[in-house]
Motif scaffolding. Structure first.
Motif, PDB file in Angstrom:
ATOM      1  N   THR A  85     -27.093  52.817  67.701  1.00 24.98           N
ATOM      2  CA  THR A  85     -26.700  53.984  68.489  1.00 24.98           C
ATOM      3  C   THR A  85     -27.676  55.153  68.158  1.00 24.98           C
ATOM      4  OG1 THR A  85     -24.377  53.538  68.482  1.00 24.98           O
ATOM      5  CG2 THR A  85     -25.175  55.554  69.320  1.00 24.98           C
ATOM      6  N   LEU A  86     -27.813  55.463  67.013  1.00 20.05           N
ATOM      7  CA  LEU A  86     -28.626  56.669  66.579  1.00 20.05           C
ATOM      8  C   LEU A  86     -30.348  56.241  66.018  1.00 20.05           C
ATOM      9  CD1 LEU A  86     -25.773  58.446  64.452  1.00 20.05           C
ATOM     10  CD2 LEU A  86     -26.533  58.740  66.811  1.00 20.05           C
ATOM     11  N   GLY A  87     -30.380  54.864  65.636  1.00 20.10           N
ATOM     12  CA  GLY A  87     -31.661  54.448  65.535  1.00 20.10           C
ATOM     13  C   GLY A  87     -32.179  54.270  63.890  1.00 20.10           C
ATOM     14  N   PRO A  88     -31.481  54.446  62.825  1.00 17.88           N
ATOM     15  CA  PRO A  88     -31.904  54.322  61.536  1.00 17.88           C
ATOM     16  C   PRO A  88     -31.698  52.864  61.189  1.00 17.88           C
ATOM     17  CG  PRO A  88     -29.517  55.080  61.624  1.00 17.88           C
ATOM     18  CD  PRO A  88     -29.991  55.257  63.189  1.00 17.88           C
ATOM     19  N   ALA A  89     -32.009  52.389  60.036  1.00 17.51           N
ATOM     20  CA  ALA A  89     -32.020  50.903  59.772  1.00 17.51           C
ATOM     21  C   ALA A  89     -31.165  50.918  58.406  1.00 17.51           C
ATOM     22  CB  ALA A  89     -33.406  50.340  59.687  1.00 17.51           C
ATOM     23  N   THR A  90     -30.791  49.905  57.968  1.00 24.70           N
ATOM     24  CA  THR A  90     -30.320  49.834  56.558  1.00 24.70           C
ATOM     25  C   THR A  90     -31.268  48.970  55.753  1.00 24.70           C
ATOM     26  OG1 THR A  90     -29.274  47.685  57.575  1.00 24.70           O
ATOM     27  CG2 THR A  90     -27.965  49.746  57.627  1.00 24.70           C
ATOM     28  N   VAL A  91     -30.866  49.289  54.354  1.00 25.83           N
ATOM     29  CA  VAL A  91     -31.803  48.535  53.294  1.00 25.83           C
ATOM     30  C   VAL A  91     -30.835  48.181  52.173  1.00 25.83           C
ATOM     31  CG1 VAL A  91     -33.982  49.707  53.758  1.00 25.83           C
ATOM     32  CG2 VAL A  91     -32.347  50.854  52.346  1.00 25.83           C
ATOM     33  N   PRO A  92     -30.869  47.220  51.468  1.00 27.22           N
ATOM     34  CA  PRO A  92     -29.963  46.897  50.363  1.00 27.22           C
ATOM     35  C   PRO A  92     -30.219  47.777  49.189  1.00 27.22           C
ATOM     36  CG  PRO A  92     -31.980  45.256  50.348  1.00 27.22           C
ATOM     37  CD  PRO A  92     -31.951  46.135  51.698  1.00 27.22           C
ATOM     38  N   ARG A  93     -29.162  47.974  48.661  1.00 28.89           N
ATOM     39  CA  ARG A  93     -29.188  48.930  47.188  1.00 28.89           C
ATOM     40  C   ARG A  93     -28.252  48.336  46.257  1.00 28.89           C
ATOM     41  NH1 ARG A  93     -26.707  53.948  44.793  1.00 28.89           N
ATOM     42  NH2 ARG A  93     -25.060  53.756  46.270  1.00 28.89           N
ATOM     43  N   GLU A  94     -28.790  48.219  44.914  1.00 31.27           N
ATOM     44  CA  GLU A  94     -27.938  47.810  44.002  1.00 31.27           C
ATOM     45  C   GLU A  94     -26.943  48.357  43.360  1.00 31.27           C
ATOM     46  OE1 GLU A  94     -28.927  44.491  40.637  1.00 31.27           O
ATOM     47  OE2 GLU A  94     -29.523  46.488  40.020  1.00 31.27           O
ATOM     48  N   VAL A  95     -25.814  48.400  43.517  1.00 31.70           N
ATOM     49  CA  VAL A  95     -25.077  49.478  42.850  1.00 31.70           C
ATOM     50  C   VAL A  95     -24.458  48.940  41.422  1.00 31.70           C
ATOM     51  CG1 VAL A  95     -22.546  50.640  43.008  1.00 31.70           C
ATOM     52  CG2 VAL A  95     -23.896  50.157  45.085  1.00 31.70           C
ATOM     53  N   THR A  96     -23.927  47.618  41.285  1.00 35.19           N
ATOM     54  CA  THR A  96     -23.530  46.999  39.840  1.00 35.19           C
ATOM     55  C   THR A  96     -24.520  46.015  39.784  1.00 35.19           C
ATOM     56  OG1 THR A  96     -21.232  47.649  40.629  1.00 35.19           O
ATOM     57  CG2 THR A  96     -21.716  45.995  38.631  1.00 35.19           C
ATOM     58  N   PRO A  97     -25.281  46.126  38.551  1.00 32.98           N
ATOM     59  CA  PRO A  97     -26.346  45.039  38.200  1.00 32.98           C
ATOM     60  C   PRO A  97     -25.494  43.454  38.149  1.00 32.98           C
ATOM     61  CG  PRO A  97     -26.553  46.686  36.998  1.00 32.98           C
ATOM     62  CD  PRO A  97     -25.436  47.189  37.652  1.00 32.98           C
ATOM     63  N   GLY A  98     -26.131  42.665  38.767  1.00 37.55           N
ATOM     64  CA  GLY A  98     -25.694  41.188  38.890  1.00 37.55           C
ATOM     65  C   GLY A  98     -24.747  40.948  39.886  1.00 37.55           C
ATOM     66  N   LEU A  99     -24.242  41.935  40.843  1.00 38.77           N
ATOM     67  CA  LEU A  99     -23.413  41.832  42.048  1.00 38.77           C
ATOM     68  C   LEU A  99     -24.297  42.004  43.088  1.00 38.77           C
ATOM     69  CD1 LEU A  99     -20.069  43.716  40.955  1.00 38.77           C
ATOM     70  CD2 LEU A  99     -20.668  41.372  40.657  1.00 38.77           C
ATOM     71  N   ARG A 100     -23.567  41.391  44.257  1.00 40.65           N
ATOM     72  CA  ARG A 100     -24.463  41.401  45.546  1.00 40.65           C
ATOM     73  C   ARG A 100     -24.613  43.023  45.748  1.00 40.65           C
ATOM     74  NH1 ARG A 100     -21.236  38.746  50.214  1.00 40.65           N
ATOM     75  NH2 ARG A 100     -21.791  37.051  48.812  1.00 40.65           N
ATOM     76  N   ALA A 112     -31.198  53.604  55.442  1.00 38.96           N
ATOM     77  CA  ALA A 112     -32.553  53.955  54.768  1.00 38.96           C
ATOM     78  C   ALA A 112     -32.920  55.519  54.921  1.00 38.96           C
ATOM     79  CB  ALA A 112     -33.767  52.977  55.595  1.00 38.96           C
ATOM     80  N   ALA A 113     -33.830  55.970  53.495  1.00 37.10           N
ATOM     81  CA  ALA A 113     -34.067  57.357  53.587  1.00 37.10           C
ATOM     82  C   ALA A 113     -33.128  58.539  53.135  1.00 37.10           C
ATOM     83  CB  ALA A 113     -34.659  57.951  54.959  1.00 37.10           C
ATOM     84  N   VAL A 114     -31.738  57.975  53.184  1.00 34.91           N
ATOM     85  CA  VAL A 114     -30.692  59.038  52.633  1.00 34.91           C
ATOM     86  C   VAL A 114     -30.990  58.891  50.977  1.00 34.91           C
ATOM     87  CG1 VAL A 114     -28.361  59.227  52.219  1.00 34.91           C
ATOM     88  CG2 VAL A 114     -29.161  58.394  54.245  1.00 34.91           C
ATOM     89  N   PRO A 115     -31.172  60.212  50.444  1.00 41.47           N
ATOM     90  CA  PRO A 115     -31.527  60.193  49.225  1.00 41.47           C
ATOM     91  C   PRO A 115     -30.103  59.612  48.249  1.00 41.47           C
ATOM     92  CG  PRO A 115     -32.178  62.337  50.214  1.00 41.47           C
ATOM     93  CD  PRO A 115     -31.192  61.447  51.104  1.00 41.47           C
ATOM     94  N   GLU A 116     -30.539  59.176  47.036  1.00 41.33           N
ATOM     95  CA  GLU A 116     -29.573  58.538  46.191  1.00 41.33           C
ATOM     96  C   GLU A 116     -28.407  59.598  45.849  1.00 41.33           C
ATOM     97  OE1 GLU A 116     -28.856  55.161  42.709  1.00 41.33           O
ATOM     98  OE2 GLU A 116     -31.048  55.787  43.363  1.00 41.33           O
ATOM     99  N   ASN A 117     -28.931  60.809  45.446  1.00 43.39           N
ATOM    100  CA  ASN A 117     -28.096  61.787  45.038  1.00 43.39           C
ATOM    101  C   ASN A 117     -26.885  62.147  46.040  1.00 43.39           C
ATOM    102  OD1 ASN A 117     -29.857  62.934  46.179  1.00 43.39           O
ATOM    103  ND2 ASN A 117     -30.178  64.645  44.938  1.00 43.39           N
ATOM    104  N   LEU A 118     -27.478  62.058  47.273  1.00 46.59           N
ATOM    105  CA  LEU A 118     -26.588  62.626  48.369  1.00 46.59           C
ATOM    106  C   LEU A 118     -25.447  61.351  48.552  1.00 46.59           C
ATOM    107  CD1 LEU A 118     -25.918  64.441  50.577  1.00 46.59           C
ATOM    108  CD2 LEU A 118     -27.698  63.295  52.181  1.00 46.59           C
ATOM    109  N   ILE A 119     -26.147  59.931  48.606  1.00 45.66           N
ATOM    110  CA  ILE A 119     -24.998  59.087  48.581  1.00 45.66           C
ATOM    111  C   ILE A 119     -24.116  59.319  47.580  1.00 45.66           C
ATOM    112  CG2 ILE A 119     -24.859  56.507  48.314  1.00 45.66           C
ATOM    113  CD1 ILE A 119     -27.604  56.090  49.430  1.00 45.66           C
ATOM    114  N   ASN A 120     -24.247  59.277  46.178  1.00 49.87           N
ATOM    115  CA  ASN A 120     -23.368  59.485  45.238  1.00 49.87           C
ATOM    116  C   ASN A 120     -22.597  60.716  45.169  1.00 49.87           C
ATOM    117  OD1 ASN A 120     -24.253  56.874  44.372  1.00 49.87           O
ATOM    118  ND2 ASN A 120     -25.870  57.735  43.151  1.00 49.87           N
TER     119      ASN A 120
END
Length: 207
Positions: free
Chosen positions: A8-23, A29-37
Motif C-alpha cells: 500500500t505505501l511502497g516500502p520493503a522489508t529486510v531481515p534483522r537478527e534480534v537474537t543470535p542463532g534464532l530466525r 527497510a531504512a527505519v533506524p535501529e534505535n527508532l525500532i528499539n
C-alpha cells in the motif's frame, strides 16, 4: 500485515537478527535501529528475564536449551514480565502521544521524512531484485540455449531482456528516481542544477 503495508505505501522489508542463532525478523527497510528499539521497553525486560531463566536451565541440565526449550523459556519470560492491564485509551490519543514522544526523542525532520525515506529504500531494493532476477534468467538461458540458436536468442528471446522484463525494470528504476527526487527540497534541487550536479547525487547527500 507487513506485506499489506509494503504493497500500500511502497516500502520493503529486510531481515534483522534480534537474537543470535534464532530466525531473523523482518523489519521495514531504512527505519533506524534505535527508532525500532525505542518503544521496546517490555522486549528488553523479556530479554533480561530470559537470560536469567536460561542461566537457571544450564545450571539444572548442564547444557543450553534447544530450539523448543528456548521457545518455552521465552514464553515464561513473557509471562513473568507481563504488566498489569491498563484501561484502554482511544487510538487517536495513542497515535498523538507516540508521534509527540518520537519527535522529542529523534527530531521532527526524521519522523516527518521517515515514510519518504522508507519508500526510497523500498524502490532501490525492488530495482536490485529486478536486476538480480534478470541476471538469473540470463544465466539460465545461456545454459539452456538450444543448439543452432541464432543471435536473436542471445539478444532477446531467452536472455531475460524481453520487452516486458525490460519495461518492468525501467519502471522500477524510474519509480526509485522519482521517490529520491521527491525527498529532496526544491531549493536543493535548484542549487544543484545551477552547479551542474545530478539530482541523484543530491538525494544521496541529503539522505
Amino acid at each position: 500485515m507487513t506485506t499489506e503495508v509494503c504493497e500500500t505505501l511502497g516500502p520493503a522489508t529486510v531481515p534483522r537478527e534480534v537474537t543470535p542463532g534464532l530466525r531473523p525478523v523482518m523489519e521495514i527497510a531504512a527505519v533506524p535501529e534505535n527508532l525500532i528499539n525505542w518503544p521496546a521497553s517490555r522486549r528488553q525486560r523479556i530479554e533480561d528475564a530470559l537470560e536469567v531463566l536460561t542461566d537457571q536451565y544450564v545450571k539444572n541440565h548442564d547444557h543450553l536449551p534447544g530450539e523448543r526449550g528456548r521457545h518455552q523459556l521465552g514464553w515464561w519470560a513473557a509471562q513473568e514480565t507481563r504488566p498489569a492491564k491498563k484501561k484502554p485509551k482511544p487510538l487517536a490519543q495513542l497515535l498523538a502521544w507516540w508521534r509527540a514522544s518520537a519527535i522529542l526523542r529523534f527530531g521532527q525532520q526524521l519522523i516527518d521524512g521517515l515514510l519518504d525515506r522508507c519508500r526510497s529504500a523500498g524502490a532501490a531494493i525492488r530495482v536490485t531484485q529486478a536486476i538480480e532476477a534478470t541476471q538469473r534468467r540470463t544465466q539460465h538461458s545461456s545454459r539452456t540455449r538450444p543448439a543452432g540458436a541464432g543471435a536473436r536468442w542471445g539478444a532477446g528471446e531467452g536472455s531475460g531482456f524481453s520487452r516486458c522484463g525490460t519495461g518492468g525494470l525501467l519502471r522500477a528504476a524510474t519509480e526509485a528516481e522519482r521517490l529520491e527526487t521527491a525527498s529532496v527540497p526544491a531549493q536543493s534541487l535548484r542549487k544543484s542544477a545551477g552547479q551542474g550536479h545530478g539530482v541523484r547525487g543530491t538525494a544521496t547527500e541529503a539522505t
